[in-house]
Design a protein around this motif. Structure first.
Motif, PDB file in Angstrom:
ATOM      1  N   GLU A  86       0.850  -1.188   0.000  1.00 23.24           N
ATOM      2  CA  GLU A  86       0.000   0.000   0.000  1.00 23.24           C
ATOM      3  C   GLU A  86       0.885   1.238   0.000  1.00 23.24           C
ATOM      4  OE1 GLU A  86      -1.953  -0.608   3.667  1.00 23.24           O
ATOM      5  OE2 GLU A  86      -3.183  -2.291   2.943  1.00 23.24           O
ATOM      6  N   PRO A  87       0.356   2.361  -0.453  1.00 29.49           N
ATOM      7  CA  PRO A  87       1.167   3.596  -0.420  1.00 29.49           C
ATOM      8  C   PRO A  87       1.722   3.902   0.968  1.00 29.49           C
ATOM      9  CG  PRO A  87      -0.765   3.924  -1.781  1.00 29.49           C
ATOM     10  CD  PRO A  87      -0.914   2.560  -1.152  1.00 29.49           C
ATOM     11  N   GLU A  88       0.991   3.492   2.005  1.00 28.71           N
ATOM     12  CA  GLU A  88       1.447   3.733   3.374  1.00 28.71           C
ATOM     13  C   GLU A  88       2.687   2.917   3.737  1.00 28.71           C
ATOM     14  OE1 GLU A  88      -2.490   5.019   2.666  1.00 28.71           O
ATOM     15  OE2 GLU A  88      -1.704   2.974   2.477  1.00 28.71           O
ATOM     16  N   ASP A  89       3.027   1.951   2.915  1.00 28.30           N
ATOM     17  CA  ASP A  89       4.232   1.160   3.150  1.00 28.30           C
ATOM     18  C   ASP A  89       5.484   1.853   2.613  1.00 28.30           C
ATOM     19  OD1 ASP A  89       2.204  -1.645   2.347  1.00 28.30           O
ATOM     20  OD2 ASP A  89       2.910  -1.087   4.354  1.00 28.30           O
ATOM     21  N   THR A  90       5.319   2.965   1.959  1.00 23.39           N
ATOM     22  CA  THR A  90       6.467   3.701   1.433  1.00 23.39           C
ATOM     23  C   THR A  90       7.367   4.171   2.571  1.00 23.39           C
ATOM     24  OG1 THR A  90       5.273   4.440  -0.528  1.00 23.39           O
ATOM     25  CG2 THR A  90       7.172   5.759   0.168  1.00 23.39           C
ATOM     26  N   ALA A  91       8.619   3.782   2.500  1.00 26.13           N
ATOM     27  CA  ALA A  91       9.570   4.102   3.562  1.00 26.13           C
ATOM     28  C   ALA A  91      10.945   3.568   3.166  1.00 26.13           C
ATOM     29  CB  ALA A  91       9.142   3.467   4.879  1.00 26.13           C
ATOM     30  N   VAL A  92      11.935   3.948   3.951  1.00 31.92           N
ATOM     31  CA  VAL A  92      13.238   3.294   3.861  1.00 31.92           C
ATOM     32  C   VAL A  92      13.212   2.103   4.816  1.00 31.92           C
ATOM     33  CG1 VAL A  92      15.720   3.511   4.175  1.00 31.92           C
ATOM     34  CG2 VAL A  92      14.407   5.441   3.290  1.00 31.92           C
ATOM     35  N   TYR A  93      13.566   0.948   4.303  1.00 35.01           N
ATOM     36  CA  TYR A  93      13.536  -0.276   5.086  1.00 35.01           C
ATOM     37  C   TYR A  93      14.957  -0.644   5.498  1.00 35.01           C
ATOM     38  CZ  TYR A  93       8.627  -1.010   4.114  1.00 35.01           C
ATOM     39  OH  TYR A  93       7.256  -0.878   4.071  1.00 35.01           O
ATOM     40  N   TYR A  94      15.100  -0.935   6.773  1.00 41.35           N
ATOM     41  CA  TYR A  94      16.400  -1.261   7.342  1.00 41.35           C
ATOM     42  C   TYR A  94      16.386  -2.669   7.919  1.00 41.35           C
ATOM     43  CZ  TYR A  94      17.078   3.829   7.339  1.00 41.35           C
ATOM     44  OH  TYR A  94      17.198   5.154   6.983  1.00 41.35           O
ATOM     45  N   CYS A  95      17.463  -3.398   7.706  1.00 42.44           N
ATOM     46  CA  CYS A  95      17.596  -4.667   8.397  1.00 42.44           C
ATOM     47  C   CYS A  95      18.454  -4.473   9.649  1.00 42.44           C
ATOM     48  CB  CYS A  95      18.184  -5.743   7.497  1.00 42.44           C
ATOM     49  SG  CYS A  95      19.779  -5.372   6.769  1.00 42.44           S
ATOM     50  N   ASN A  96      18.175  -5.301  10.620  1.00 44.53           N
ATOM     51  CA  ASN A  96      18.823  -5.204  11.924  1.00 44.53           C
ATOM     52  C   ASN A  96      19.271  -6.586  12.363  1.00 44.53           C
ATOM     53  OD1 ASN A  96      18.041  -5.724  15.047  1.00 44.53           O
ATOM     54  ND2 ASN A  96      19.059  -3.748  14.812  1.00 44.53           N
ATOM     55  N   ALA A  97      20.414  -6.630  13.004  1.00 46.19           N
ATOM     56  CA  ALA A  97      20.890  -7.879  13.587  1.00 46.19           C
ATOM     57  C   ALA A  97      21.330  -7.605  15.019  1.00 46.19           C
ATOM     58  CB  ALA A  97      22.049  -8.450  12.789  1.00 46.19           C
ATOM     59  N   ARG A  98      20.936  -8.465  15.903  1.00 46.93           N
ATOM     60  CA  ARG A  98      21.282  -8.300  17.319  1.00 46.93           C
ATOM     61  C   ARG A  98      21.908  -9.592  17.809  1.00 46.93           C
ATOM     62  NH1 ARG A  98      16.854  -5.887  21.226  1.00 46.93           N
ATOM     63  NH2 ARG A  98      17.389  -4.101  19.921  1.00 46.93           N
ATOM     64  N   GLY A  99      23.150  -9.515  18.266  1.00 48.45           N
ATOM     65  CA  GLY A  99      23.829 -10.702  18.751  1.00 48.45           C
ATOM     66  C   GLY A  99      25.260 -10.406  19.114  1.00 48.45           C
ATOM     67  N   VAL A 100      26.000 -11.465  19.399  1.00 45.25           N
ATOM     68  CA  VAL A 100      27.405 -11.338  19.770  1.00 45.25           C
ATOM     69  C   VAL A 100      28.247 -11.545  18.512  1.00 45.25           C
ATOM     70  CG1 VAL A 100      29.256 -12.187  21.236  1.00 45.25           C
ATOM     71  CG2 VAL A 100      26.898 -12.212  22.079  1.00 45.25           C
ATOM     72  N   ALA A 101      28.834 -10.479  18.038  1.00 43.48           N
ATOM     73  CA  ALA A 101      29.625 -10.546  16.817  1.00 43.48           C
ATOM     74  C   ALA A 101      30.997 -11.151  17.079  1.00 43.48           C
ATOM     75  CB  ALA A 101      29.779  -9.146  16.230  1.00 43.48           C
ATOM     76  N   ALA A 102      31.637 -11.597  16.040  1.00 47.10           N
ATOM     77  CA  ALA A 102      32.972 -12.174  16.158  1.00 47.10           C
ATOM     78  C   ALA A 102      33.934 -11.170  16.789  1.00 47.10           C
ATOM     79  CB  ALA A 102      33.468 -12.592  14.783  1.00 47.10           C
ATOM     80  N   GLY A 103      34.652 -11.635  17.807  1.00 51.33           N
ATOM     81  CA  GLY A 103      35.612 -10.767  18.473  1.00 51.33           C
ATOM     82  C   GLY A 103      35.044  -9.940  19.601  1.00 51.33           C
ATOM     83  N   TYR A 104      33.771 -10.101  19.855  1.00 52.54           N
ATOM     84  CA  TYR A 104      33.111  -9.353  20.925  1.00 52.54           C
ATOM     85  C   TYR A 104      32.569 -10.310  21.984  1.00 52.54           C
ATOM     86  CZ  TYR A 104      33.320  -5.217  17.978  1.00 52.54           C
ATOM     87  OH  TYR A 104      33.767  -4.172  17.209  1.00 52.54           O
ATOM     88  N   ALA A 105      32.375  -9.786  23.199  1.00 55.44           N
ATOM     89  CA  ALA A 105      31.884 -10.607  24.300  1.00 55.44           C
ATOM     90  C   ALA A 105      30.461 -10.239  24.696  1.00 55.44           C
ATOM     91  CB  ALA A 105      32.807 -10.476  25.506  1.00 55.44           C
ATOM     92  N   THR A 106      29.958  -9.150  24.154  1.00 54.19           N
ATOM     93  CA  THR A 106      28.624  -8.709  24.541  1.00 54.19           C
ATOM     94  C   THR A 106      27.742  -8.534  23.307  1.00 54.19           C
ATOM     95  OG1 THR A 106      29.359  -6.400  24.472  1.00 54.19           O
ATOM     96  CG2 THR A 106      29.475  -7.525  26.593  1.00 54.19           C
ATOM     97  N   THR A 107      26.447  -8.493  23.559  1.00 53.78           N
ATOM     98  CA  THR A 107      25.474  -8.341  22.480  1.00 53.78           C
ATOM     99  C   THR A 107      25.514  -6.936  21.906  1.00 53.78           C
ATOM    100  OG1 THR A 107      24.021 -10.008  23.446  1.00 53.78           O
ATOM    101  CG2 THR A 107      23.029  -8.435  21.921  1.00 53.78           C
ATOM    102  N   GLY A 108      25.514  -6.878  20.599  1.00 56.24           N
ATOM    103  CA  GLY A 108      25.475  -5.590  19.930  1.00 56.24           C
ATOM    104  C   GLY A 108      24.283  -5.497  19.008  1.00 56.24           C
ATOM    105  N   ASP A 109      23.969  -4.287  18.616  1.00 55.90           N
ATOM    106  CA  ASP A 109      22.834  -3.987  17.740  1.00 55.90           C
ATOM    107  C   ASP A 109      23.392  -3.365  16.466  1.00 55.90           C
ATOM    108  OD1 ASP A 109      19.635  -2.424  18.586  1.00 55.90           O
ATOM    109  OD2 ASP A 109      20.118  -4.271  17.535  1.00 55.90           O
ATOM    110  N   TYR A 110      23.103  -3.979  15.324  1.00 54.72           N
ATOM    111  CA  TYR A 110      23.725  -3.546  14.080  1.00 54.72           C
ATOM    112  C   TYR A 110      22.650  -3.268  13.023  1.00 54.72           C
ATOM    113  CZ  TYR A 110      27.691  -5.588  16.486  1.00 54.72           C
ATOM    114  OH  TYR A 110      28.653  -5.893  17.426  1.00 54.72           O
ATOM    115  N   TRP A 111      22.940  -2.272  12.187  1.00 54.90           N
ATOM    116  CA  TRP A 111      21.969  -1.839  11.188  1.00 54.90           C
ATOM    117  C   TRP A 111      22.589  -1.826   9.803  1.00 54.90           C
ATOM    118  CZ3 TRP A 111      16.969  -0.959  12.511  1.00 54.90           C
ATOM    119  CH2 TRP A 111      16.689  -0.824  13.873  1.00 54.90           C
ATOM    120  N   GLY A 112      21.756  -2.156   8.813  1.00 56.61           N
ATOM    121  CA  GLY A 112      22.142  -2.000   7.427  1.00 56.61           C
ATOM    122  C   GLY A 112      21.910  -0.576   6.972  1.00 56.61           C
ATOM    123  N   GLN A 113      22.212  -0.314   5.715  1.00 52.81           N
ATOM    124  CA  GLN A 113      22.178   1.048   5.207  1.00 52.81           C
ATOM    125  C   GLN A 113      20.800   1.484   4.758  1.00 52.81           C
ATOM    126  OE1 GLN A 113      22.729  -1.514   3.389  1.00 52.81           O
ATOM    127  NE2 GLN A 113      22.118  -1.119   1.273  1.00 52.81           N
TER     128      GLN A 113
END
Length: 121
Positions: A86-113
């Motif tokens: 629908e026209p109301e779906d018009t937006a910039v869509y971002y993907c997100n990943a939440r987890g422990v990345a390589a080389g890290y010990a804690t959970t991080g929040d990461y975003w695409g462009q």
């Protein structure tokens, strides 16, 4: 960590699009993933989320019955299938990943462009 989103574009009302997000940087622990969107002048909002084991999904009312999130573990890619747009779906869509990345010990929040989705006739 890198998240590379693609698949956006211009689609007519009632049409479909499939967004993709290639995720890298999580070598030991699969992250929880999600899609969010932000329209001009509005706050970013969740569209769908998927748990680390791909067994739990979340869809807000705006996405229920129309959007489907999935993941190809072999390709480390997350998808968002969007139908009945629908026209109301018009937006910039971002993907997100939440987890422990390589080389890290804690959970991080990461975003695409972000990838632009425009629904218009």
């Amino acid at each position: 960590v890198q998240l590379q989103a693609s698949g956006g574009g211009l689609v007519q009302p009632g049409g479909s699009l499939r967004l993709s997000c290639a995720v890298s940087g999580f070598t030991l622990n699969r992250p929880a993933v999600g899609w969010f969107r932000q329209a001009p002048g509005k706050e970013r909002e969740a569209v769908s989320c998927l748990s680390t084991n791909n067994d739990i999904t979340y869809y807000p009312d705006l996405a229920k019955g129309r959007f489907t999130i999935s993941r190809d573990n072999a390709k480390n890619t997350v998808y968002l299938q969007m139908n009945s747009l629908e026209p109301e779906d018009t937006a910039v869509y971002y993907c997100n990943a939440r987890g422990v990345a390589a080389g890290y010990a804690t959970t991080g929040d990461y975003w695409g462009q972000g990838t632009q989705v425009t629904v218009s006739s």
